[in-house]
Write a protein that holds these residues in place. Structure first.
Motif, PDB file in Angstrom:
ATOM      1  N   UNK A 134      62.180 -13.918  45.779  1.00 41.21           N
ATOM      2  CA  UNK A 134      63.445 -14.390  46.029  1.00 41.21           C
ATOM      3  C   UNK A 134      63.703 -14.956  47.320  1.00 41.21           C
ATOM      4  N   UNK A 135      62.820 -14.703  48.376  1.00 40.82           N
ATOM      5  CA  UNK A 135      62.942 -15.363  49.638  1.00 40.82           C
ATOM      6  C   UNK A 135      61.971 -16.460  49.623  1.00 40.82           C
ATOM      7  N   UNK A 136      60.687 -16.317  49.244  1.00 40.62           N
ATOM      8  CA  UNK A 136      59.846 -17.095  49.731  1.00 40.62           C
ATOM      9  C   UNK A 136      60.037 -18.572  49.726  1.00 40.62           C
ATOM     10  N   UNK A 137      60.624 -19.253  48.777  1.00 40.20           N
ATOM     11  CA  UNK A 137      60.845 -20.801  49.014  1.00 40.20           C
ATOM     12  C   UNK A 137      61.768 -20.938  50.086  1.00 40.20           C
ATOM     13  N   UNK A 138      62.718 -20.463  50.290  1.00 39.11           N
ATOM     14  CA  UNK A 138      63.667 -20.441  51.537  1.00 39.11           C
ATOM     15  C   UNK A 138      62.900 -20.288  52.840  1.00 39.11           C
TER      16      UNK A 138
ATOM     17  N   UNK B  81      64.578 -27.149  44.521  1.00 41.24           N
ATOM     18  CA  UNK B  81      63.410 -26.504  45.062  1.00 41.24           C
ATOM     19  C   UNK B  81      62.789 -25.508  44.706  1.00 41.24           C
ATOM     20  N   UNK B  82      63.574 -24.404  44.055  1.00 38.00           N
ATOM     21  CA  UNK B  82      62.830 -23.316  43.735  1.00 38.00           C
ATOM     22  C   UNK B  82      62.228 -23.784  42.415  1.00 38.00           C
ATOM     23  N   UNK B  83      62.451 -24.485  41.740  1.00 41.36           N
ATOM     24  CA  UNK B  83      61.839 -24.714  40.591  1.00 41.36           C
ATOM     25  C   UNK B  83      60.460 -25.565  40.764  1.00 41.36           C
ATOM     26  N   UNK B  84      60.632 -26.362  41.668  1.00 45.79           N
ATOM     27  CA  UNK B  84      59.300 -26.856  42.289  1.00 45.79           C
ATOM     28  C   UNK B  84      58.311 -25.895  42.936  1.00 45.79           C
ATOM     29  N   UNK B  85      58.820 -25.041  43.617  1.00 43.64           N
ATOM     30  CA  UNK B  85      58.171 -24.066  44.404  1.00 43.64           C
ATOM     31  C   UNK B  85      57.314 -23.185  43.266  1.00 43.64           C
ATOM     32  N   UNK B  86      58.301 -23.043  42.108  1.00 45.68           N
ATOM     33  CA  UNK B  86      57.473 -22.015  41.055  1.00 45.68           C
ATOM     34  C   UNK B  86      56.942 -22.760  39.905  1.00 45.68           C
ATOM     35  N   UNK B  87      56.712 -24.007  40.048  1.00 46.29           N
ATOM     36  CA  UNK B  87      56.298 -24.937  39.145  1.00 46.29           C
ATOM     37  C   UNK B  87      55.274 -24.356  38.272  1.00 46.29           C
ATOM     38  N   UNK B  88      54.147 -23.682  38.940  1.00 49.19           N
ATOM     39  CA  UNK B  88      52.950 -23.435  38.170  1.00 49.19           C
ATOM     40  C   UNK B  88      53.010 -21.677  38.033  1.00 49.19           C
ATOM     41  N   UNK B  89      54.031 -21.084  38.222  1.00 49.40           N
ATOM     42  CA  UNK B  89      54.164 -19.672  38.313  1.00 49.40           C
ATOM     43  C   UNK B  89      54.817 -19.092  36.986  1.00 49.40           C
ATOM     44  N   UNK B  90      53.949 -18.812  36.052  1.00 49.36           N
ATOM     45  CA  UNK B  90      54.408 -18.556  34.697  1.00 49.36           C
ATOM     46  C   UNK B  90      55.396 -17.300  34.551  1.00 49.36           C
ATOM     47  N   UNK B  91      55.330 -16.488  35.532  1.00 51.45           N
ATOM     48  CA  UNK B  91      55.972 -15.248  35.561  1.00 51.45           C
ATOM     49  C   UNK B  91      57.257 -15.293  36.389  1.00 51.45           C
ATOM     50  N   UNK B  92      57.670 -16.505  36.813  1.00 50.28           N
ATOM     51  CA  UNK B  92      58.952 -16.732  37.527  1.00 50.28           C
ATOM     52  C   UNK B  92      59.767 -17.422  36.634  1.00 50.28           C
ATOM     53  N   UNK B  93      61.076 -17.245  36.427  1.00 45.80           N
ATOM     54  CA  UNK B  93      62.038 -18.099  35.810  1.00 45.80           C
ATOM     55  C   UNK B  93      63.112 -18.235  36.802  1.00 45.80           C
ATOM     56  N   UNK B  94      63.090 -19.555  37.096  1.00 48.54           N
ATOM     57  CA  UNK B  94      64.468 -19.795  37.867  1.00 48.54           C
ATOM     58  C   UNK B  94      65.697 -20.146  36.955  1.00 48.54           C
TER      59      UNK B  94
ATOM     60  N   UNK C 105      56.761  -8.921  32.361  1.00 49.79           N
ATOM     61  CA  UNK C 105      56.297  -9.297  33.584  1.00 49.79           C
ATOM     62  C   UNK C 105      56.769 -10.253  34.347  1.00 49.79           C
ATOM     63  N   UNK C 106      58.216 -10.614  33.714  1.00 52.54           N
ATOM     64  CA  UNK C 106      58.944 -11.807  34.405  1.00 52.54           C
ATOM     65  C   UNK C 106      59.667 -11.183  35.673  1.00 52.54           C
ATOM     66  N   UNK C 107      59.899 -12.449  36.576  1.00 51.51           N
ATOM     67  CA  UNK C 107      60.896 -12.260  37.488  1.00 51.51           C
ATOM     68  C   UNK C 107      61.994 -13.323  37.210  1.00 51.51           C
ATOM     69  N   UNK C 108      63.245 -12.848  37.052  1.00 52.02           N
ATOM     70  CA  UNK C 108      64.381 -13.948  36.742  1.00 52.02           C
ATOM     71  C   UNK C 108      65.201 -14.223  38.144  1.00 52.02           C
TER      72      UNK C 108
END
Lengths: 354, 354, 354, 354
Positions: free
Chosen positions: D163-167, D270-283, D299-302
C-alpha cells in the motif's frame, strides 16, 4: 435491606466461564453478597485483572482454595470446577452448614455407578451423594427448595429436558422414538484448557457434529430424567453440534405421537399448562419458533412446538443461553428456591436485540 | 485446445449468487468459454461493476434477456433464475439446439402436479418437462449424460440424498424412520431481494429452525428421489436450520436399521462401494465426521457414518458447499457428463483451510 | 413509587433497532412507563409480533403516528426515525409541553446550513432548532439538564468524541493531526430498508472501509464538537469500517502530542480527572486496551490510552455499544439528566462475557 | 511434463497454518512435487489424520526432522516454524544445495541486531544471513530471482508495504506522517500453541487493538523496507487489530501528501504504473475500495486509493489473504521467480464469493 444483611456467597473456580457468569449475576442480585472468589491457577490475582471490564464493580482478588475458611466465610458456595473436584470439597462444606450448588457433573446422578462409567474417578462420598438434588427447577422445584446440595444440570440436558418433559410426563409420545439434535455455541467448551478446535480460526464459518452415536456425557443425564418422567427406562438419541457463535443452544427434538388425533394447538395448550408456574419457560405462540439470540443474556428457555400430520411426529425446539439457563443462571434460580425467595429474584429476563 | 475451440456458454441470471459461482467456475474450466451474461435488473452494467474483485478476469457486461439471441450465441445455457421463469425460456432454447441446465426448481419434478402444489404457477410446457433429468450425477449419471435438459437439485436435497441413498437403495433402513436435520449458511437465501432476517445484524450469533414440520419446498424433492430409491413412496421428516455463516450445509440424518447385526465398518464398506465411481463424494474413515468448512470452495460431499448400537439407529452426516455441490458446481458436473468429458473437469477439489 | 406515578413515555419509530433498544431499556427503568409505540409501516401490529422474545413483557401494539395524540398521552417522546422526519414533529410536541429526544441527525447541528449540506431537506423550524442541545452528557451535562429538546449524537461521534475530548479540551494535541479510524458492527446500518451489503452472506468473514476521505455524514458532527472543544475550527480525518459482528464500535484515534515530555501515566491521570464525574466512561489502567465486547449490552464507554514515544503520537482506543451508548442508552442517560434523576438510573452497566 | 520431472519439495513445520497452506498450494502446482513433510510434535502421523479433508490427495506422513536427509531428498525446502528455529537449519540446507524459503522472521532483517532486539536469540549464522533476500517480489523481484535463501515477509508488512510503496518510492508523502491501522483475522495467531484470547468464545463478536504504540514485531520490518524505499530512515505508526473472522488483512494507511495539487486520478495512474508488471497486485478503479473477502483464497493484493482534499491526506486501503499473499502464497510466488518460472504459476487468483 442493607448490604450488611446480604447473604455471603463464595465461588470456587471463579476464573472460568461459569465463574464469570456467577460473578456477573451476583453483582445484580439484591439479597446476595459476593465475598469470596477461589481458584488455584489464578490465585493472588485481582479478579479485575482477569476480566478488566468489571474493574468498576469487583474489588476482590482470587484466593487459593481453603475449604475450611470458605465454609467459615460463606453461607452459600458455588462450585464451578472441572468434573471430579467438587465431590472432594462438598462434604466438608455441607458439614460447615453451607448450601452448596455444584455446576459440574459430580452430583447430577442418582446412581454413582453411572457417574463412574462416564466420568471415571474413585468416589467415596457415599453418605453425601444421595442428598444431592438435580437442579432443574421446572421438574424438581419442591425438592430443590429443601435441598442443601444441588447438582446443577448440564447445558444440553436443560434445553433437551425442558423441551421433552411435557410429552414424556403425559405419555404423549413413544419414548424410544425421541431424537434430540442439539446445537451449541462454542463457549460450552469452557475457557481452559484451550483446545485447538475451539480456536476462532478453526470453528468460525463451519458447522459440525461431535460425540455422535450417544457418546456425549450428557446422554446418561438426559436419560436419567427422561426415565424418571416416563416411569420406565428410556433411551434417547442425542447428537451435539458446534455452531460458529459464542452463546446459545437450540435443541430440535423429534418424537412420534401416540395419538394421531392431537393438533398443534392441543400441544400448545398442554405445554402452557405444564409450564404455567414456570417463570423461566416461555411457550411461544403456535407457528413461532425460537432463535437462540432471544434467550442469550437471560435465564429464559423459549419453546416452539410443531406437529407434522403427515409423519405423525411432534417437533419441539428449545432455546436457551447455555451459560445462564444452561449453567450459572439456573444455579442461581435454584438458590432462590433454596432460600425461599422468588424464583426470578435478581435474574435477567430481557436480552438485547439484535 | 485453443480458446477458439471452446464451447460458448451463457448464463441467464448472472448477478445472483448462482450466477457469480458459475462465472467463477467457468473462468477456470479448460473447455468452456463464457460468452453471455444475462439479467434484467442489472442489464447494461459491466459485470466487474457488480463484482469488482473479478475485474481482472471478466470483461463482459450484463445484457438484457433475448432468448433467440442467446440460443444463437451459446451452445450451453445455465438458467439461474427465481422459480417459475426457467420454464418459459427452456423450450425455445432446446429448440435452438442448446443444452440447458436449470438451477431453479422448475425441472426437478417428474410430476408437474407436485411442482404446482409447492411452487404454484400455470405451466404449459408439457412437451418439454418430461425430457428433463434430475441432475444428481451420483444417482442418475447415465441419464444425465444423454440429457439435453437438466433440472439441477436443490442444496438441501443434494446433501440429504447423498447421505441417504446407499441406505435406501440397499434396503438397510426402515424408510419412514428417516429424519433429516439440516443446517445451512445464509447464502442459500440468495442475494436479492434482501430479507430482513438475512441481515448480518439479525442472523449472526444466532441459530434457529424454519419451515418446520415438512413445510420447506425441498421436502417433496427429497421424497421424490427417496421414493425412487426405495421403490415405493417414502415420507421423510426434513427440518432446515440457519447457521450464522455464509456457506455450507450439514445434514444430520437419522434412521432405524433393519438389521441390528451390522456394525459401523460394514456401513463404511457399503458406502465406499456405493460411491466407488463417484469422484465428488468422499466417505470418511470410521470415527471421522465432516465439517462444512472442508467442503467449502469445492464440489465435494463429505460423508461420515455412525451407528448407535444402543438405539439401533444409523446417523449419517453429509457436508457440502451449498453454492457449489449444492448448486453451481453440481450443474457444471452435470454439463461435464452431458459433454462426454471427465466428471471432474475444471471443478475445484481443494478447500483452503482454515 | 407505584406504577401510577411513573412518567408516561412514547416512542415514534418503534420497530427499528433504535426503537427496540428503547423499549428494552424502558422496561427496566424504575421511573418511566412506556405507553405509546408509533410507526407507519407496522401500525396495527402487536409489538410482540415484531419481536416475539418480548411477548412476556410488552402488551402494546404499534399505532399510527398522530402527533397531537402523542403529545396528550406522553410527557416524554423519543423520535427514532430516519433523518428528515423529526423536525416535522418536534415543534408540535414541544408546544404540547413534551420533552423530546431525537435519535436522528435532525437536531445535532448548531448550524442548519451544515445540516442541509450533508442531509438535504427544506427545513423551516428556525424557531425550534436553536433550542436543541447536543446530547453528549460527558461534555454538555448542564445544558442537557435544562433542555426540552435534545439531538442525540451519532454512534461514531460518541465513540470518537469521548476519546478525543480530554486531548482537545486541554490543548494536548495538534488538532489537525487527529485521525479517527473507526470500526463498527453492522447493526449501525439499521433494520430497514434492507441493503444487500448488510446481508450476512455479504458482510460476514470480511472487513472493509466505506465513505473514505471524509465522506461519512458523521464527519461534520465530529468536527462541530471538536471545534467547540478546541476553541477554533478543527478538521479531522474520519474513516468508518464495517466489522463482521452485530454490535460495537471501536475508534482508534491518533494525534501528535504538543508536549513530547508527557508519559503514558500522565495521560491516564488527565483522562481520569476529566471523566471523574462521568459514571458511563471507564478509563482503563495503563497498558489495558478495550474490546468492544466489554461494552456491548451496557451504556459504558471504555477508553484505553497509549503513547508512542518514538513517534510522539498518542493513540486512544474508545469502545462502546453502538446501539446503547452510541444511540438509545445515551438518549436515556440524557433523559435522566433532563428529569433531575441520577445519570445512571435504569441503565445497564454489566455485559455478559464472553 | 511428467511427475518424474517435477522438482521435489519439502516442508518443515507442516502441521501449522503455514504448512497446510503450502501443502494445499503445492498439490495444485504443475512443476513441483511434495515429497517431504516434517514436524516434531506430529511426527509419525499420516498428514490426512491431521487434516482429514485432504485424505483423497495426500498420502504422506509427517516425519521427524533430519536436516541432512531433507537436503538429500529435496531441491526446495520451505521452513514454516516458530521464530528462532530456521536459522539453525538453513545453513546446512544451503550447503546441500537446496533453495530455502523461510516463513518465519529469521531472515527478514538486513541488520541482525534489529532481529535480536525484537526476537532475541543467540545467532551465529553471520555467514549465511546476509545472503537472504526479503521476499516481497513487487519490490525485490530481481534479487529474489537470484537468491538461494529468501526470508518471506510477515502478513502485516506485506499489506502495509504494498500500500505504501508507490508513495514512498516517488516521494509523494511526508514519510513520518504515515499511519498504518491494520486489521487481521485471527488465523494470523497460528494453530499452536493455543491461546485463550484466540478462542472463538473470546474473539468472536468483538474487535480490539493489540500491541499498540509500535510494540508489534512487524514494526521494524515495515520500517526497514520503508526506509529502503524512501532512501532515509523512516518511522511509521503501526497498530494491529483483531477482526472476528478467520482470514484476511485490511491495512488502512494514512499519510500527508507533499503536493496538494494531485487529484485521486493522478494517484490511480501512479499506482497502476508502479504495479504495471505485478500480476498479484490489483489497483481498483477510483472510488472502489477493497474488502478482505475478495482476496481470500487467492494470492492477490487489492488496493484502493482515496484522497481527502480537505485534509491533504491520502488514504490507501490494501487487502490480502494473510495466509496466502501474506504468507505461503507469497513464498510460492518467490519460488516461481527463483526457478525462472512465471510468477503466477500454480497460484490461485479467483476467490469464491460470497
Amino acid at each position: 435491606m442493607g448490604d450488611s444483611e446480604r447473604i455471603p456467597v463464595g465461588i470456587v473456580g471463579a476464573s472460568g466461564y461459569g465463574g464469570i457468569q456467577l460473578v456477573r449475576l451476583l453483582l445484580d442480585h439484591p439479597k446476595l453478597e459476593l465475598v469470596y472468589l477461589g481458584g488455584e491457577s489464578t490465585a493472588g490475582k485481582p479478579f479485575a485483572e482477569l476480566y478488566p471490564h468489571l474493574g468498576h464493580r469487583v474489588n476482590l482478588s482470587v484466593e487459593s482454595v481453603d475449604v475450611e475458611a470458605i465454609g467459615d466465610r460463606c453461607q452459600v458456595v458455588f462450585l464451578s470446577l472441572p468434573n471430579g473436584l467438587a465431590y472432594k470439597m462438598a462434604p466438608r462444606l455441607l458439614d460447615k452448614g453451607c448450601k452448596v450448588l455444584d455446576l459440574s457433573a459430580d452430583y447430577r446422578f442418582s446412581d454413582l455407578q453411572t457417574y463412574k462409567t462416564w466420568y471415571g474417578g474413585d468416589r467415596d462420598d457415599f453418605a453425601v451423594a444421595p442428598r444431592a438434588v438435580y437442579g432443574l427447577p421446572e421438574l424438581y422445584r419442591d425438592r430443590i427448595a429443601e435441598a442443601q446440595l444441588v447438582g446443577c444440570p448440564g447445558c444440553y440436558p436443560t434445553a433437551s429436558l425442558l423441551g421433552l418433559a411435557p410429552l414424556l410426563k403425559q405419555g404423549l409420545i413413544i419414548p424410544e422414538t425421541a431424537i434430540i439434535d442439539a446445537k451449541s455455541g462454542t463457549s460450552g467448551g469452557g475457557r481452559q484448557p484451550p483446545k485447538v478446535d475451539m480456536l476462532l480460526a478453526e470453528a468460525d464459518s463451519s458447522f459440525r457434529a461431535y460425540n455422535v452415536g450417544g457418546r456425549h456425557r450428557h446422554t446418561p443425564e438426559i436419560e436419567q430424567v427422561c426415565s424418571d418422567l416416563a416411569g420406565h427406562e428410556v433411551l434417547v438419541q442425542f447428537t451435539p453440534h458446534l455452531v460458529p457463535m459464542v452463546r446459545g443452544i437450540l435443541a430440535t427434538i423429534y418424537a412420534t405421537m401416540r395419538d394421531p388425533g392431537l393438533v398443534r394447538d392441543d400441544l400448545h395448550t398442554i405445554y402452557s399448562a405444564f409450564y404455567r408456574n414456570a417463570p423461566w419457560v416461555r411457550v411461544l405462540p403456535s407457528g413461532t419458533y425460537p432463535q437462540t439470540k432471544w434467550a442469550c443474556g437471560t435465564n429464559l428457555c423459549y419453546i416452539g412446538i410443531e406437529l407434522d400430520s403427515r409423519t405423525g411426529r411432534v417437533i419441539v425446539m428449545s432455546a436457551i443461553d447455555n451459560l445462564l439457563k444452561g449453567q450459572a443462571g439456573q444455579a442461581l434460580q435454584c438458590l432462590n428456591l433454596m432460600m425461599g425467595w422468588e424464583e426470578t429474584l435478581g435474574l435477567p429476563q430481557l436480552t438485547f436485540y439484535p
